[in-house]
Design a protein around this motif. Sequence first.
Motif, PDB file in Angstrom:
ATOM      1  N   PRO A 264     -67.306  39.156  26.087  1.00  0.00           N
ATOM      2  CA  PRO A 264     -67.011  38.019  27.055  1.00  0.00           C
ATOM      3  C   PRO A 264     -65.503  38.458  27.471  1.00  0.00           C
ATOM      4  O   PRO A 264     -64.640  38.585  26.652  1.00  0.00           O
ATOM      5  N   ALA A 265     -65.146  37.757  28.559  1.00  0.00           N
ATOM      6  CA  ALA A 265     -63.623  37.839  28.970  1.00  0.00           C
ATOM      7  C   ALA A 265     -62.881  36.974  28.311  1.00  0.00           C
ATOM      8  O   ALA A 265     -61.634  37.214  27.882  1.00  0.00           O
ATOM      9  N   ASP A 266     -63.533  35.753  27.794  1.00  0.00           N
ATOM     10  CA  ASP A 266     -62.952  34.876  27.006  1.00  0.00           C
ATOM     11  C   ASP A 266     -62.829  35.004  25.660  1.00  0.00           C
ATOM     12  O   ASP A 266     -63.928  34.817  25.081  1.00  0.00           O
ATOM     13  N   GLU A 267     -61.874  35.454  24.958  1.00  0.00           N
ATOM     14  CA  GLU A 267     -62.216  35.768  23.600  1.00  0.00           C
ATOM     15  C   GLU A 267     -62.485  34.825  22.497  1.00  0.00           C
ATOM     16  O   GLU A 267     -62.881  34.977  21.416  1.00  0.00           O
ATOM     17  N   SER A 268     -62.213  33.394  23.162  1.00  0.00           N
ATOM     18  CA  SER A 268     -62.554  32.212  22.104  1.00  0.00           C
ATOM     19  C   SER A 268     -64.042  32.329  22.178  1.00  0.00           C
ATOM     20  O   SER A 268     -64.567  31.522  21.189  1.00  0.00           O
ATOM     21  N   LEU A 269     -64.909  33.088  22.801  1.00  0.00           N
ATOM     22  CA  LEU A 269     -66.553  32.904  22.903  1.00  0.00           C
ATOM     23  C   LEU A 269     -66.883  33.867  21.676  1.00  0.00           C
ATOM     24  O   LEU A 269     -68.025  33.995  21.314  1.00  0.00           O
ATOM     25  N   GLU A 290     -56.704  43.619  22.209  1.00  0.00           N
ATOM     26  CA  GLU A 290     -57.500  44.277  23.179  1.00  0.00           C
ATOM     27  C   GLU A 290     -57.888  45.717  22.903  1.00  0.00           C
ATOM     28  O   GLU A 290     -58.675  46.139  23.859  1.00  0.00           O
TER      29      GLU A 290
END
Length: 566
Positions: A264-269, A290
């Motif tokens: 996912p682009a959102d690393e918090s996921l 990254e």
Amino acid sequence: MEEHEDKYTKDGTTDIHGNPAVKKNTGRWKACPYILANECCERLAYYGMSTNLVNYMKKFLHQGNAQAANNVTNWSGTCYITPLLGAFVADAYFGRYWTISSFMIIYIFGLTLLTMTASVKGLKPSCHNDVCDPTSGQTALVFVSLYLIALGTGGIKPCVSSFGADQFDESDESEKKSKSSFFNWFYFSINIGALIASSVLVWVQTNVGWGWGFGIPAVVMAIAVVSFFVGTPLYRHQKPGGSPLTRIAQVVVASCRKIGEKVPADESLLYEVRDKESAIQGSRKLEHTEELKFLDKAAVETEDDKMNSQANPWRLCTVTQVEELKSVVRLLPIWASGIVFSTVYSQMGTMFVLQGNTLDPSMGPHFKIPSASLSIFDTLSVIVWVPIYDGIIVPLVRKYTGRERGFTQLTRMGIGLVISVFAMLAAGILEVVRLRIVARDDLYDSSDYLRMSIFWQVPQYFIIGAAEVFTFIGQLEFFYDQAPDAMRSMCSALSLTTVALGNYLSTLLVTIVTDITTKDGKLGWIPDNLNRGHLDYFFWLLAILSIINFVVYLMIAKWYTYKKTT
């Protein structure tokens, strides 16, 4: 509540009983003298054996120049490979304190056996008119004792520097500054031991006997053990975090099993435990980076993962666990760049000694300095440069860079790589001059010393000492600092393996050079009679390899991303 928190360290360290470490009563500089004294004695014992070992093998084991040099570099290399075993045991199971304690016993046993091979009738080779004829059993026993020592040092080398650094809490700014200085003084204590070894012990081995020459290091090592245990109530301990190799394997397996998943682009996921502490015992959480995106797949939480009440670590890993592996992968190119430097460093115990054997060792009318004792100038160089670096260079550079440490760790190591080139140039120039004297006076087959003082070797030793202060100490600090908390012994051991591989590369280069240059009946670059060889060509080869290595290092350092904790 705040006062209670300030009472204890915040980096997870404990006392010997497993209770949270009280800041006032444990660690810091008051715990370090016992650790530094232990390291000083252990290094005195190690260098007391290794500094002059090439001459022992030539004289008592009746080996030629190339064979003796290769046997020493192979053994020395093994001493820097076994730390991988000791580090694994420390990080996974025993912790650094108990690993050091256990392996010290093996070390002393090996030293005792080595002393017996040089002093007990029947175990030591019989010699007549300075020509020794060892049996295969006697030779084997020498190597058994040496490799027991190599095993013993494997549990000490990777753990002592890390254990000393553990005494400083990184969350406390004043202690964090002290930790950086600790590595300088740790290396300083190593060289105090080396100073005594390369002067007093080499003289004892040459003039009194090898029984005493090996026996004294055995006694000194016993003192090291006592020193280490006396400081026990003051030490802070990092808990072992379980097998680091298993955690690495879990990330690789989980990434491969989820090869079709999209990160996912959102690393918090990405998956991470919600607790303040990491799921890995003894480790802080690491921020997501990254690079190496493929490994992030191991932290992608699928619907199947969510259905399970407990995560399967072979399918789902935390961000911190993934970043552990990324940290190690990022370290590998920096690690590889240290191998050629270690090859240059290893020449002090082999080619420098053989070169010195041909030069005039006289110090006045009644005293001769053994060629192996010239390494004392490497040691003196380190002893001079450490206080200069810590007290003068760092404050000056800090004014211009604004960095607490002055140079970045990578810059510091790079400066040392450049300095090492000049060491090989100095050695090569000296050899050119030496061979010109041989040719001028027609001394090709002379067994006498040349009318050239051995002290012309001092510059090459002194330059290597300066390079060590930048590269080796920088390496110690860099690998400790950039390693994941629960893998610090392993990463310290990884940095030590550059010395091992440097020794092995030296052996490989000597073997290749000998094979190529002795074709068609030629004597080659490194014959037993160096007056008919070309040792200077070997030094030029190492200088060229060092320059190429530095250019590659610049590209690697530019690519490197420093670790960040949450």
